[in-house]
Design an enzyme around this catalytic site. Structure first.
Site, short mmCIF file in Angstrom:
data_model
loop_
_atom_site.label_atom_id
_atom_site.label_comp_id
_atom_site.label_asym_id
_atom_site.label_seq_id
_atom_site.Cartn_x
_atom_site.Cartn_y
_atom_site.Cartn_z
N ASP A 187 0.70 -1.21 -0.02
CA ASP A 187 0.11 0.11 0.13
C ASP A 187 1.02 1.09 -0.01
O ASP A 187 1.84 1.39 0.78
CB ASP A 187 -0.96 -0.03 1.23
N TYR A 245 3.49 10.31 -0.68
CA TYR A 245 4.40 9.56 0.13
C TYR A 245 5.76 9.85 -0.59
O TYR A 245 6.14 9.47 -1.48
CB TYR A 245 4.09 8.18 0.44
#
Length: 328
Positions: A51, A56
């Site tokens: 995931d 990010y």
């Protein structure tokens, strides 16, 4: 490691997956080398679910995943990413098909694939979950082949219940751990009834449930456990699961007494989550290979007894629920 179906999608996934937020950023200094080693170790241990999200590390996490999977070759794990948090400002009106398609195209490039296995709306404003046109747009992107399926990452149990009213939603990602038990009250039953996959995130309450954090633990300036203690950057529930730090430390000491001899507290906390059969996959993060291996080992722990489960629920009810149960 146990493998099972991912809801209604044609994927088989491990019950413990790899949460790739830490190898992207906002967790202090995690080198790219350590991030790669952690992911390799997770895959070597049998994890078949990863995931990540486009924010990010501004794509760093997605690119590391692409490089590692290319290097390894062979059968690919299921890779889920998220979209929406790149919006500035992050408002409901930004969740247009055009914006989502642009985010998806960027993730396709970062992950070096022609179609995303799963894209999740990344904790959108609640209003988004009342806009049919958002999900109609995702249906069109799925028909176009850019995504194989879509889900929603949510903050609140109420948002999860609303999201699964849309028939195209195949998965929900939600915080669930010893310190955040509300999803099991109603949402899990509905998710199981509709065969919606459940991805449990923040399983260790940002490290509190590893048992390795103390009052003296120092967090780097770029670690969300420092800069988001009160929700300054994003929902406070993402940091220590929304539990006040001192309260969390007190509860951790009571949980520690429940952990069987020879078992790490983090592994116990992960096994506690997997005790609920509505959970499809839990996604702890890892800063290095050793943490990834330890996370994977939790899958094979002996079942937790009913007495211990009851004791954990009592700790939650007495110490934690007053701070979090009504909020999320």
């Amino acid at each position: 490691m146990r493998q099972h179906a991912f809801g209604r999608m044609p994927f088989t996934v491990s019950d413990i997956g790899f949460g790739a937020w830490q190898i992207g950023g906002a967790w202090g200094d995690v080198s790219e080398a350590d991030g790669r080693a952690a992911l390799h170790a997770a895959l070597d241990a049998g994890m078949t679910f990863i995931d990540t999200a486009d924010v990010y590390g501004d794509g760093r996490s997605e690119k590391i995943i692409a490089d590692v999977l290319k290097e390894r070759g062979g059968a690919r794990p299921m890779v889920a990413t998220k979209a929406g948090r790149r919006l500035a400002p992050h408002v409901a009106d930004g969740y247009t098909k055009a914006n989502l398609e642009a985010f998806i195209d960027r993730s396709l490039k970062n992950l070096a694939v022609d179609s995303l296995d799963l894209v999740q709306l990344h904790c959108p404003p609640t209003e988004v979950l009342y806009r049919q046109e958002v999900f109609a747009g995702l249906d069109e992107l799925q028909k176009a082949g850019k995504i194989k399926g879509y889900g929603v990452s949510v903050e609140k149990a109420e948002e999860a219940l609303k999201a699964i009213e849309f028939p195209g939603v195949v998965s929900i990602q939600i915080i669930y751990n010893i310190f955040r038990q509300r999803p099991a009250d109603l949402f899990f039953k509905e998710a199981k009834r509709k065969n919606v996959a459940v991805i449990a995130r923040v399983p260790l309450a940002s490290g509190l449930l590893s048992g390795k954090i103390s009052r003296d633990t120092a967090f780097a300036s770029d670690d969300h456990r420092n800069f988001n203690r009160n929700g300054e950057a994003f929902d406070v529930g993402e940091t220590f699961a929304g539990v006040p730090f001192e309260v969390g430390l007190q509860a951790v000491e009571e949980v520690r007494a429940l952990v069987p001899a020879g078992t790490g507290m983090a592994a116990f906390a992960l096994k506690w989550i997997l005790t609920n059969e509505a959970v499809t996959v839990v996604i702890p993060g890892a800063r290095n290979a050793e943490q990834a291996k330890a996370n994977a080992a939790a899958s094979d722990l002996a079942p937790i007894s009913a007495d211990v489960m009851a004791a954990a629920k009592d700790i939650y009810a007495r110490l934690i629920a007053p701070h979090v149960h009504h909020r999320w």
